[in-house]
Structures are given as structure tokens and as C-alpha cells.
Design a protein around this motif. Structure first.
Motif, mmCIF file in Angstrom:
data_model
loop_
_atom_site.group_PDB
_atom_site.id
_atom_site.type_symbol
_atom_site.label_atom_id
_atom_site.label_comp_id
_atom_site.label_asym_id
_atom_site.label_seq_id
_atom_site.Cartn_x
_atom_site.Cartn_y
_atom_site.Cartn_z
ATOM 1 N N VAL A 1 -96.130 7.569 -87.747
ATOM 2 C CA VAL A 1 -96.268 6.742 -86.552
ATOM 3 C C VAL A 1 -96.952 7.554 -85.466
ATOM 4 N N THR A 2 -97.420 6.871 -84.447
ATOM 5 C CA THR A 2 -97.959 7.564 -83.280
ATOM 6 C C THR A 2 -96.819 8.237 -82.532
ATOM 7 N N ALA A 3 -96.954 9.521 -82.283
ATOM 8 C CA ALA A 3 -95.875 10.291 -81.645
ATOM 9 C C ALA A 3 -95.678 9.839 -80.202
ATOM 10 N N THR A 4 -94.434 9.609 -79.838
ATOM 11 C CA THR A 4 -94.065 9.246 -78.470
ATOM 12 C C THR A 4 -93.160 10.336 -77.906
ATOM 13 N N ASP A 5 -92.837 10.247 -76.632
ATOM 14 C CA ASP A 5 -91.893 11.201 -76.043
ATOM 15 C C ASP A 5 -90.549 11.146 -76.761
ATOM 16 N N HIS A 6 -90.153 9.942 -77.180
ATOM 17 C CA HIS A 6 -88.908 9.763 -77.932
ATOM 18 C C HIS A 6 -88.932 10.597 -79.212
ATOM 19 N N ASP A 7 -90.051 10.546 -79.951
ATOM 20 C CA ASP A 7 -90.180 11.320 -81.188
ATOM 21 C C ASP A 7 -90.157 12.817 -80.910
ATOM 22 N N ARG A 8 -90.856 13.225 -79.869
ATOM 23 C CA ARG A 8 -90.943 14.655 -79.554
ATOM 24 C C ARG A 8 -89.579 15.213 -79.152
ATOM 25 N N GLN A 9 -88.825 14.446 -78.401
ATOM 26 C CA GLN A 9 -87.490 14.893 -78.008
ATOM 27 C C GLN A 9 -86.570 15.025 -79.219
ATOM 28 N N LEU A 10 -86.655 14.085 -80.143
ATOM 29 C CA LEU A 10 -85.833 14.156 -81.353
ATOM 30 C C LEU A 10 -86.235 15.352 -82.211
ATOM 31 N N ALA A 11 -87.532 15.557 -82.365
ATOM 32 C CA ALA A 11 -88.015 16.654 -83.208
ATOM 33 C C ALA A 11 -87.598 18.013 -82.660
ATOM 34 N N ALA A 12 -87.393 18.083 -81.340
ATOM 35 C CA ALA A 12 -87.013 19.346 -80.707
ATOM 36 C C ALA A 12 -85.521 19.648 -80.839
ATOM 37 N N GLN A 13 -84.732 18.662 -81.258
ATOM 38 C CA GLN A 13 -83.287 18.853 -81.355
ATOM 39 C C GLN A 13 -82.903 19.475 -82.695
ATOM 40 N N ALA A 14 -81.910 20.353 -82.644
ATOM 41 C CA ALA A 14 -81.405 20.956 -83.872
ATOM 42 C C ALA A 14 -80.758 19.878 -84.735
ATOM 43 N N GLY A 15 -80.978 19.949 -86.036
ATOM 44 C CA GLY A 15 -80.378 18.990 -86.945
ATOM 45 C C GLY A 15 -81.171 17.716 -87.138
ATOM 46 N N LYS A 16 -82.327 17.578 -86.447
ATOM 47 C CA LYS A 16 -83.146 16.366 -86.587
ATOM 48 C C LYS A 16 -84.423 16.695 -87.370
ATOM 49 N N LYS A 17 -84.229 17.330 -88.513
ATOM 50 C CA LYS A 17 -85.376 17.779 -89.302
ATOM 51 C C LYS A 17 -86.127 16.633 -89.962
ATOM 52 N N TYR A 18 -85.563 15.421 -89.898
ATOM 53 C CA TYR A 18 -86.242 14.275 -90.491
ATOM 54 C C TYR A 18 -87.391 13.768 -89.627
ATOM 55 N N VAL A 19 -87.588 14.369 -88.448
ATOM 56 C CA VAL A 19 -88.714 14.019 -87.576
ATOM 57 C C VAL A 19 -89.526 15.279 -87.310
ATOM 58 N N THR A 20 -90.801 15.267 -87.628
ATOM 59 C CA THR A 20 -91.692 16.392 -87.321
ATOM 60 C C THR A 20 -92.939 15.861 -86.617
ATOM 61 N N ILE A 21 -93.494 16.678 -85.771
ATOM 62 C CA ILE A 21 -94.691 16.293 -85.004
ATOM 63 C C ILE A 21 -95.901 17.025 -85.576
ATOM 64 N N GLN A 22 -96.931 16.275 -85.887
ATOM 65 C CA GLN A 22 -98.196 16.834 -86.367
ATOM 66 C C GLN A 22 -99.317 16.269 -85.507
ATOM 67 N N GLY A 23 -99.669 17.029 -84.472
ATOM 68 C CA GLY A 23 -100.684 16.557 -83.533
ATOM 69 C C GLY A 23 -100.185 15.355 -82.758
ATOM 70 N N ASP A 24 -100.907 14.244 -82.862
ATOM 71 C CA ASP A 24 -100.494 13.033 -82.145
ATOM 72 C C ASP A 24 -99.708 12.083 -83.054
ATOM 73 N N LYS A 25 -99.265 12.584 -84.203
ATOM 74 C CA LYS A 25 -98.506 11.780 -85.141
ATOM 75 C C LYS A 25 -97.089 12.325 -85.302
ATOM 76 N N ALA A 26 -96.155 11.425 -85.566
ATOM 77 C CA ALA A 26 -94.779 11.808 -85.894
ATOM 78 C C ALA A 26 -94.508 11.377 -87.334
ATOM 79 N N ILE A 27 -93.941 12.290 -88.114
ATOM 80 C CA ILE A 27 -93.641 12.020 -89.514
ATOM 81 C C ILE A 27 -92.130 11.909 -89.673
ATOM 82 N N TRP A 28 -91.683 10.744 -90.126
ATOM 83 C CA TRP A 28 -90.268 10.488 -90.371
ATOM 84 C C TRP A 28 -90.034 10.486 -91.879
ATOM 85 N N THR A 29 -89.142 11.343 -92.370
ATOM 86 C CA THR A 29 -88.812 11.350 -93.790
ATOM 87 C C THR A 29 -87.600 10.449 -94.035
ATOM 88 N N ASN A 30 -87.417 10.047 -95.277
ATOM 89 C CA ASN A 30 -86.298 9.154 -95.605
ATOM 90 C C ASN A 30 -85.094 9.923 -96.156
#
Length: 334
Positions: A128-157
């Protein structure tokens, strides 16, 4: 005669099921429609729902704000009291209006959750297109299912829940859609272990969560509160909702206060109850932990409201008045 009427008109259960089944058809129609939209468009539905709710309530919200301001500006006691009473009545009307708009968006909201579940089940990752919501989640410990790659956010299942790794593999059946509607109506849905109670609860929790006024997910023990929050939390978070569990934090800590500000808050019935009692002992509104109660789902409701309720929660603390120390006691009703 009674039997004849039942055959003609049907039982109340038959009538309720007829209403729910009509909604199931509509939910699945939206579900099929949403399969053709992008991940970004699917997430955007949450923001659209919030705008529709805001627009539906804008007139009564403006009236409440105006009368509140009048009450604050007047110095005459009885006039101020009457204005605040008027605000209380308007808030009741607002609650009714909120119920109306939530029922209106229910088929679409349930379909969004079902489609999100399907995408997580059928794809190892969602881009998905990375938003502030995604970036905040990716920065939190234990939220490894969200990673930021440039302007994209990758959510794993796949993620961790209750100390174990899980891969999302569930999508809602029609009977679970009906269960979600039953819960939204404030009724009890009886389901056996393994029939997907946790999945059912995602539907009304999301619908009421988009209102932004808080949803309490009440469980019987600390393990279930943490497990359920970690298990289904990513589904809500993908859809721009915030999720936390109060049992992870100390009472009246900044972290627990923040958890109560989330769209969906998990916790045990005892911790929710004790926080309610503590809030009734504070001196100023700024010390309150809980906000206005909006909507709650109670897991194992027979245990929480019958068995556990036989032993009321009791909390006490010293109160100094002059030279005397007195004890203040608060308890929940049996």
C-alpha cells in the motif's frame, strides 16, 4: 391459535433471521464489488465511513457545541444548569443518530472487513502507499508485520500472537456475518469453541470503531486480552484503526490512558471495572482514564456477567478531612 399465528407470521427468531439474511446478501454484494478495488482504495473506505458519520452528525454536533459555549459564557446558575440539561438531551439524540448512520453503513463496513480478511488469507504480503499511520506502526517494537520501503508500506500476513507465530487464514462465512449483526444489535450470540468467535467480533468492532468513540473488547483473563489484541489487531490497523490492550500497562499510567484513546481497546473485565472505580475517585476531570462509554463486546458473557459478577470489585483509599483520616470505598454492583 398461537401455533397457527406462528406458522403464518413466523417466530421472532424467524423474523430476525430474515432481516439478517437480507443484510447478508447485501454484504456479500459489496464484498464481491470490493474484490476489484486496490488495497489503497479498500483502506480508504474507513476514512469515507468517518466522513459520512461526521456529515450525518454535523448539525447536532454544531448545536451541542453552541449550547455548551452558551453555558460556559453565562454566570447565572439556573440558566447554566438548564443549558447543560439541554446538552445532555442532545447527546442522547446524538447517540440515536449515530446508531442510525452505523446501521446504514453496516453492509459496506462488514464487507470491508471480510475483503481485508480474504486478502490477508490469500496473499503473503499486501503493498500500500505508506501513510503516517503505517510509519508509526513500523517504528514500534513488535510490529514487524509492517515495513516501509520508500513510499510503500508492506504488510505481511504473519505475525506473533501470545508468544507464537500465526499466519492469517480466516475469512467470514455467512453465519459469522449474522453473528456480527447480532452483536452489533446488543444481543448475545451463542457460539461453540472453534466456531470463530474472535473472527465474528472483528465485524461489529470495526463498524463501531470507525465512529472514533472507543470500543471495549472485554475478556475473562489477561492471556485472552493480550492474545486477541495481537491476533486480530493487524486487521484493524491495516484499516487505519488504532488498537491496544490495557492489561499491558500500569493503572493510570500514560500508556494505559493512551490505550483507552484507541479506536479498539482490549482488556479484562476486572481491569475495566477497576479503572471505572478509580475514575470515580479522582479529584479533577484531567485525571480520568476512561472516556465516555460507547460500545463493548463481552467475551464469555455468561462467565463475566453471571459468575464473576457474584464477587463485586471493591477499591478503597484514604481521604483526609481536617485532622481525621476517613476511608472512601467504592464497589461495582453485584
Amino acid at each position: 391459535m398461537l401455533g397457527l399465528l406462528k406458522r403464518i407470521l413466523g417466530t421472532k427468531q424467524d423474523r430476525d433471521l430474515g432481516k439478517y439474511q437480507a443484510n447478508v446478501v447485501e454484504i456479500n454484494r459489496y464484498f464481491n464489488e470490493y474484490q476489484d478495488i486496490s488495497n489503497d482504495a479498500l483502506r480508504q473506505k474507513t476514512l469515507e465511513f468517518r466522513e459520512r458519520i461526521k456529515d450525518y452528525l454535523k448539525n447536532i454536533d454544531a448545536e451541542i457545541t453552541s449550547i455548551n459555549q452558551q453555558a460556559l459564557n453565562t454566570e447565572e446558575y439556573f440558566e447554566k444548569e438548564n443549558l447543560f440539561k439541554e446538552v445532555d438531551e442532545l447527546n442522547k439524540q446524538r447517540d440515536s443518530a449515530l446508531e442510525e448512520v452505523l446501521l446504514d453503513i453496516l453492509p459496506e463496513a462488514f464487507a470491508v472487513v471480510k475483503e481485508t480478511s480474504r486478502r490477508f488469507m490469500q496473499n503473503e504480503s499486501l503493498e500500500v502507499t505508506a501513510t503516517d499511520h503505517d510509519r508509526q506502526l513500523a517504528a514500534q517494537a513488535g510490529k514487524k508485520y509492517v515495513t516501509i520501503q520508500g513510499d510503500k508500506a508492506i504488510w505481511t500476513n504473519s505475525w506473533s500472537a501470545a508468544g507464537g507465530d500465526i499466519t492469517w487464514n480466516m475469512v467470514h462465512y455467512d453465519v459469522q456475518l449474522i453473528g456480527g449483526m447480532v452483536l452489533h444489535d446488543g444481543k448475545i450470540a451463542e457460539m461453540a469453541t472453534g466456531e470463530g468467535k474472535t473472527l465474528v467480533a472483528t465485524l461489529p468492532a470495526y463498524l463501531n470503531g470507525v465512529a472514533g468513540e472507543g470500543v471495549h473488547m472485554v475478556t475473562v483473563n489477561d492471556y485472552l486480552a493480550r492474545r486477541d489484541q495481537e491476533w486480530v489487531g493487524p486487521i484493524y490497523e491495516f484499516l487505519f484503526l488504532t488498537v491496544d490492550c490495557i492489561d499491558k500497562y500500569r493503572p493510570h499510567s500514560p500508556e494505559r490512558i493512551k490505550a483507552y484513546q484507541c479506536d479498539i481497546t482490549f482488556g479484562t473485565n476486572a481491569e475495566f471495572g477497576f479503572d471505572y472505580l478509580r475514575d470515580n475517585m479522582v479529584i479533577s476531570p484531567e485525571e480520568l482514564v476512561q472516556r465516555k462509554h460507547h460500545y463493548a463486546i463481552v467475551d464469555e458473557v455468561d462467565s463475566v456477567l453471571v459468575d464473576d459478577a457474584r464477587t463485586p470489585l471493591i477499591i478503597s483509599g484514604p481521604v483526609t478531612r481536617g485532622s481525621e483520616d476517613q476511608e472512601f470505598v467504592g464497589s461495582t454492583p453485584p
